[in-house]
Design an enzyme around this catalytic site. Structure first.
Site, PDB file in Angstrom:
ATOM      1  N   GLU A  91      -6.160  -9.974  11.014  1.00 64.61           N
ATOM      2  CA  GLU A  91      -6.624 -10.867  11.943  1.00 64.61           C
ATOM      3  C   GLU A  91      -7.580 -10.329  12.977  1.00 64.61           C
ATOM      4  OE1 GLU A  91      -2.789 -14.044  11.843  1.00 64.61           O
ATOM      5  OE2 GLU A  91      -2.875 -12.674  13.386  1.00 64.61           O
ATOM      6  N   CYS A 104     -11.648  -9.128  19.326  1.00 61.23           N
ATOM      7  CA  CYS A 104     -10.493  -8.136  19.195  1.00 61.23           C
ATOM      8  C   CYS A 104     -10.482  -7.918  17.828  1.00 61.23           C
ATOM      9  CB  CYS A 104      -9.269  -8.914  19.847  1.00 61.23           C
ATOM     10  SG  CYS A 104      -7.816  -7.896  19.515  1.00 61.23           S
ATOM     11  N   CYS A 111       0.983  -2.106  10.860  1.00 64.79           N
ATOM     12  CA  CYS A 111       1.279  -1.092  11.714  1.00 64.79           C
ATOM     13  C   CYS A 111       2.502  -0.281  11.523  1.00 64.79           C
ATOM     14  CB  CYS A 111       1.118  -1.432  13.298  1.00 64.79           C
ATOM     15  SG  CYS A 111       0.816  -0.070  14.480  1.00 64.79           S
ATOM     16  N   CYS A 115       6.685  -0.574  17.675  1.00 62.68           N
ATOM     17  CA  CYS A 115       7.062  -0.959  18.894  1.00 62.68           C
ATOM     18  C   CYS A 115       7.995  -2.450  18.890  1.00 62.68           C
ATOM     19  CB  CYS A 115       5.855  -1.177  19.727  1.00 62.68           C
ATOM     20  SG  CYS A 115       4.749   0.120  19.853  1.00 62.68           S
ATOM     21  N   CYS A 118       6.594  -6.410  19.019  1.00 55.34           N
ATOM     22  CA  CYS A 118       5.201  -6.371  18.779  1.00 55.34           C
ATOM     23  C   CYS A 118       5.417  -7.203  17.324  1.00 55.34           C
ATOM     24  CB  CYS A 118       4.382  -5.242  18.684  1.00 55.34           C
ATOM     25  SG  CYS A 118       2.876  -5.713  17.824  1.00 55.34           S
ATOM     26  N   CYS A 334      -2.104 -11.341  22.515  1.00 52.99           N
ATOM     27  CA  CYS A 334      -1.464  -9.732  22.291  1.00 52.99           C
ATOM     28  C   CYS A 334      -0.330  -9.771  21.596  1.00 52.99           C
ATOM     29  CB  CYS A 334      -1.221  -9.104  23.647  1.00 52.99           C
ATOM     30  SG  CYS A 334      -2.832  -8.956  24.433  1.00 52.99           S
TER      31      CYS A 334
END
Ligand code: SAH
Length: 350
Positions: A91, A104, A111, A115, A118, A334
């Site tokens: 994305e 962005c 990933c 975290c 997230c 975010c």
């Protein structure tokens, strides 16, 4: 499948040319076609000989990303779901503001840093993006713009950890920031965000001139370790010492991102500690109130609590900015980027 010509380094492209008795300066012309005029076929490279165009076509492709879905938020943020050649997806988010248009972009599929707050982390790491896949996010998003619009800023804050994909990311940064043959966005308008990989931060600051943002999110190792497993490898002190020793041009600052999680890291004491640990660093703080997503167990603090946290930092003389959630109605804020796989809405399509 033929290799994507956008992934060739200048050296490799020049070698291809000279081996076939073409002058080396053609490399620059080819890259201008690719990254400035943004053609999609070799036939459009009209200042090259017919012979060279055919040779390029025989050996290379001009890869593109497929816009699988494009969603516009009520606040005019646009989220792109982009399909890659291997069927995976990433994305990118376009964020219009008064005097800038920021894209962005992602650097990995998924990933691997886990975290706890997230959404991308839930995917795990699928693979690194290639340099061309990183750059193509800018090219494809640009194609959707009106003629009078232009992407002015790029942030590497989408899916993935850019410094864990160091080689492809810096290769992409060179293409993005080069004014002669590249996309031509000044490095002052490009910001890379990292979980805090110390050796790669040092290397990046020595090798490029882009801005650095660090996901801090806590003021002690106990809380940071709970939120960000990477803290076990690079603890706070090591990370902050690294920041203190970076060669920073006088007007530049390091951005520290601080996702505000209700009841976890948003107390008055956290704010005071944050001021303390950033002493001696040319810092600015981006407070990001937590953006909830399905499967998250954290909560966004109340507006009052967010304001109090911000005011404490401000009163202590820190440059601080509270990020408005942009595009949260389309899961584009975010930490909400998760590609196709977990979004649930791929079902029933096609
Ligand atoms: N891997 C890099 C790039 C991702 S940037 C990094 O971690 O810095 C995305 C920023 O959004 C990071 O600061 C990340 O910690 C933050 N973030 C992640 N999930 C979030 C969420 N749900 N709400 C608000 N911010 C989030």
């Amino acid at each position: 499948m033929k290799p994507n010509i956008k992934d060739l380094s200048c050296k490799d492209l020049t070698m291809f040319l000279t081996e076939r008795k073409h002058p080396a300066y053609r490399a620059k012309q080819i890259r201008q076609w690719l990254f400035q005029k943004r053609v999609t076929s070799f036939a459009q490279m009209t200042n090259l000989s017919r012979e060279l165009r055919d040779q390029l076509d025989e050996h290379f492709s001009i890869g593109r990303l497929r816009i699988v879905r494009q969603a516009e938020s009520g606040d005019s943020t646009v989220k792109f779901l982009l399909g890659l050649v291997d069927g995976s997806s990433i994305e990118s988010v376009l964020i219009p503001e008064a005097h800038r248009l920021t894209l962005c972009i992602s650097t990995q599929v998924g990933c691997g840093f886990g975290c706890g707050f997230c959404a991308t982390a839930l995917l795990g790491l699928k693979r690194n993006l290639t340099a061309s896949e990183i750059v193509d996010q800018i090219l494809e998003a640009s194609r959707t713009l009106r003629e009078d619009q232009r992407i002015t800023h790029v942030v590497l804050m989408g899916m993935g950890e850019p410094l864990a994909n160091y080689i492809q990311t810096t290769k992409a940064l060179e293409i993005i920031t080069d004014g002669e043959w590249g996309v031509g966005i000044s490095p002052r308008r490009v910001t890379l965000s990292t979980v805090g990989l110390v050796p790669q931060i040092e290397k990046l600051m020595a090798e490029t001139r882009v801005n650095l943002a660090i996901s801090l999110h806590a003021t002690n190792d106990r809380v940071r370790g709970q939120l960000m497993p990477v803290n076990r490898k690079y603890a706070l002190k090591q990370l902050l010492d690294c920041c203190r020793s970076l060669p920073m041009p006088r007007r530049k600052r390091i951005t520290f991102e601080y996702v505000l999680l209700g009841g976890v890291n948003d107390s008055e004491e956290d704010a005071r500690e944050l001021v303390k640990i950033l002493k001696g660093i040319r810092a600015k703080v981006n407070v990001i109130p937590f953006n909830p997503h399905p499967a998250s167990r954290y909560v966004r603090p109340s507006d009052q609590r967010i304001a109090r946290f911000r005011n404490l930092l401000h009163a202590a003389g820190l440059q601080v900015n509270v990020r408005r959630p942009r595009g949260d109605d389309i899961q584009a804020a975010c930490g909400q980027l998760q590609g196709e796989e977990l979004s649930g809405d791929r079902h029933g399509e096609n």
